[in-house]
Design an enzyme around this catalytic site. Structure first.
Site, short mmCIF file in Angstrom:
data_model
loop_
_atom_site.label_atom_id
_atom_site.label_comp_id
_atom_site.label_asym_id
_atom_site.label_seq_id
_atom_site.Cartn_x
_atom_site.Cartn_y
_atom_site.Cartn_z
N HIS A 288 5.52 21.38 -11.02
CA HIS A 288 5.73 20.28 -11.98
C HIS A 288 7.21 20.09 -12.25
O HIS A 288 7.97 21.05 -12.36
CB HIS A 288 4.91 20.47 -13.26
CG HIS A 288 5.31 21.62 -14.14
ND1 HIS A 288 6.33 21.54 -15.07
CD2 HIS A 288 4.79 22.86 -14.27
CE1 HIS A 288 6.42 22.68 -15.72
NE2 HIS A 288 5.52 23.52 -15.25
N GLU A 334 3.38 17.94 -17.08
CA GLU A 334 2.47 19.10 -17.12
C GLU A 334 2.51 19.76 -18.49
O GLU A 334 1.46 20.13 -19.04
CB GLU A 334 2.88 20.10 -16.04
CG GLU A 334 1.93 21.30 -15.90
CD GLU A 334 2.28 22.47 -16.79
OE1 GLU A 334 1.43 23.37 -16.95
OE2 GLU A 334 3.39 22.49 -17.36
#
Length: 471
Positions: A288, A334
């Site tokens: 991420h 995320e």
């Protein structure tokens, strides 16, 4: 069906026999001798390259913290696009991800009585504020989230709930799962009990006087109360004052804000090395791109960004491109709730079945010590060939075959994508996780090289073998 041995059908039978023979050979020896030689070349290249470190250094120096929707997040998206193009990816594109923009503001916490002390505190991600006047109230102490749950409803009126459970240190980080519920769900449970706010011991394994942030959630229909974490030493101080059997009063001021009318915009950044024979078949490796607004996001998850981008580049640099497509996915948002992963599942709903296997990096500071698979039984047997290649790197092949990909890519695993979970040394990861201390100097260069080699070799193996990982 029985085939009559005509000239045409003899040819057909020979073709079928060849396919069966190819499958058997592929199962016993998934790669050709030339491909095995390229694996050794890739191992040497990745173990001697500092590309993954250079990428992390660039991201943390030129961009820094990158909370969803922030200016840093916007810079990170453009940074990733530019880097992928510079590294020679065949295709690079972005896919918009939207969410709510949250501003941290300031945090102030002090013990007022019986023994005044300043505390190091940080607002939990998504928390509401206390108002400019702050809150002064008596502490109600709970040793765990379960103890707070057991308190009668409305029994904490006018008090600040305090959960003191400490996270234990483990190489696989499983202590996180045993304590993080206090951070995620504690505020709404405390509100249900009548509390005016909640503070928790930081979800971390360090003894530094630095507090750990992280996302929290409010439940619909329950009042929203401010939520903060205090550093481990300050949590100890609170516990020590409570042992004196006197009422402990705390002053807490948090000034975060959320404008529900403002839409935060970010993007998943995707790059591909296109397959030469089966371009529609995707070997997915991910990390991420976003981080919290503290530290520079070096470990969480700059390390993953550097690893997967470098792995794809090393494969692209070979004379022969991979048979299947290697797709690097840098997920947005995320930290605030896997929003990028959710959007990816929507945007790619028609090609989920084309994701033949995947793995993500979102944990650890050091090298990988084991791999666990989640695939079909026949594929598991054939994948032992990869295990033999990784064994000299110190990676043990665990044959439990129940793995899911980490973090964002876990959604693809849940949707049926065969997956591999590479377990790195996470003994010290939660010393720095979600703190101002998540900085470049925490990266272990040799462990990073080993991890990059592992992801490079995995990606090459998966992209070139004839294995159907679902069977």
């Amino acid at each position: 069906m029985k085939l009559i041995p005509t000239a045409h059908n003899k040819t057909l039978m020979n073709l079928l026999c060849s396919c069966v023979l190819f499958s058997a050979v592929a199962g016993a020896n998934a790669l050709s001798e030339q491909q095995q030689a390229q694996m050794e070349q890739l191992k040497a290249t990745s173990l001697n390259s500092d590309l993954s470190y250079q990428l992390i250094e660039s991201l943390t120096t030129e961009v820094g913290p990158r909370l969803m929707g922030s200016e840093g997040d916007k810079k990170a998206v453009q940074w990733a696009v530019n880097k992928m193009k510079a590294l020679g990816f065949d295709k690079v594109w972005t896919e918009e991800v939207t969410g709510t923009l949250w501003h941290r503001g300031q945090a102030e916490a002090q013990i007022i009585a019986p023994y005044p002390q300043k505390l190091v505190a940080i607002a939990l991600g998504g928390s509401v504020g206390t108002g400019e006047q702050g809150i002064t109230a008596e502490i109600a102490h709970f040793a765990s989230l379960d103890e707070l749950k057991a308190a009668p409803d409305n029994s904490l009126a006018g008090k600040i709930a305090f959960i003191s459970k400490r996270m234990d240190r483990h190489i696989d980080g499983h202590g996180y799962g045993e304590t993080v519920g206090a951070r995620v769900n504690g505020a709404s449970i405390a509100a249900q009990k009548g509390a005016s706010a909640i503070i928790i011991r930081s979800i971390g394994t360090d003894n530094n006087r630095i507090a750990h942030t992280g996302v929290m959630r409010y439940q619909d229909g329950i009042a929203k109360v401010p939520a903060a974490a205090v550093s481990n030493p300050d949590a100890d101080m609170l516990v020590n004052q409570l042992k004196r059997e006197q009422a402990v009063k705390l002053y807490l001021k948090l000034t975060p804000s959320t404008d529900e009318k403002v839409k935060a915009r970010s993007a998943n950044v995707i790059g591909e090395i296109t397959g030469s024979e089966f371009p529609e078949q995707i070997v997915a490796i991910g990390a991420h791109l976003d981080s919290w607004d503290v530290g520079t996001g070096a470990l969480d998850d700059g390390m993953g960004v550097g690893i997967v981008m470098a792995a794809a580049h090393h494969i692209k640099a070979l004379a022969n491109r991979p048979k299947r497509t290697v797709r690097v996915i840098l997920f947005a948002a995320e930290e605030v709730g896997l929003l990028g992963a959710q959007q990816y599942m929507i945007d790619h709903k028609d090609e989920i079945a084309n994701h033949v296997i995947g793995a993500e990096w979102d944990f650890g500071t050091g090298g990988i010590y084991q791999m666990t698979t989640g695939m079909g039984p026949q594929a598991l047997s054939a994948t032992e060939e990869l295990g033999k290649v990784l064994a000299p790197l110190g990676v043990k092949f665990i044959k439990e075959n129940n793995a899911k990909a980490q973090s964002d890519m876990g959604m693809l695993s849940a949707a049926g994508m065969p997956s591999v979970n590479f377990a790195p040394d996470g003994s010290r990861y939660f010393d720095y996780h979600h703190t101002e201390n998540d900085t470049l100097d925490k990266i272990e260069p040799e462990g990073l090289k080993q991890a990059t080699a592992v992801y490079t070799l995995f990606s090459y193996f998966a992209a070139n073998s004839a294995i159907d990982f679902s069977k």
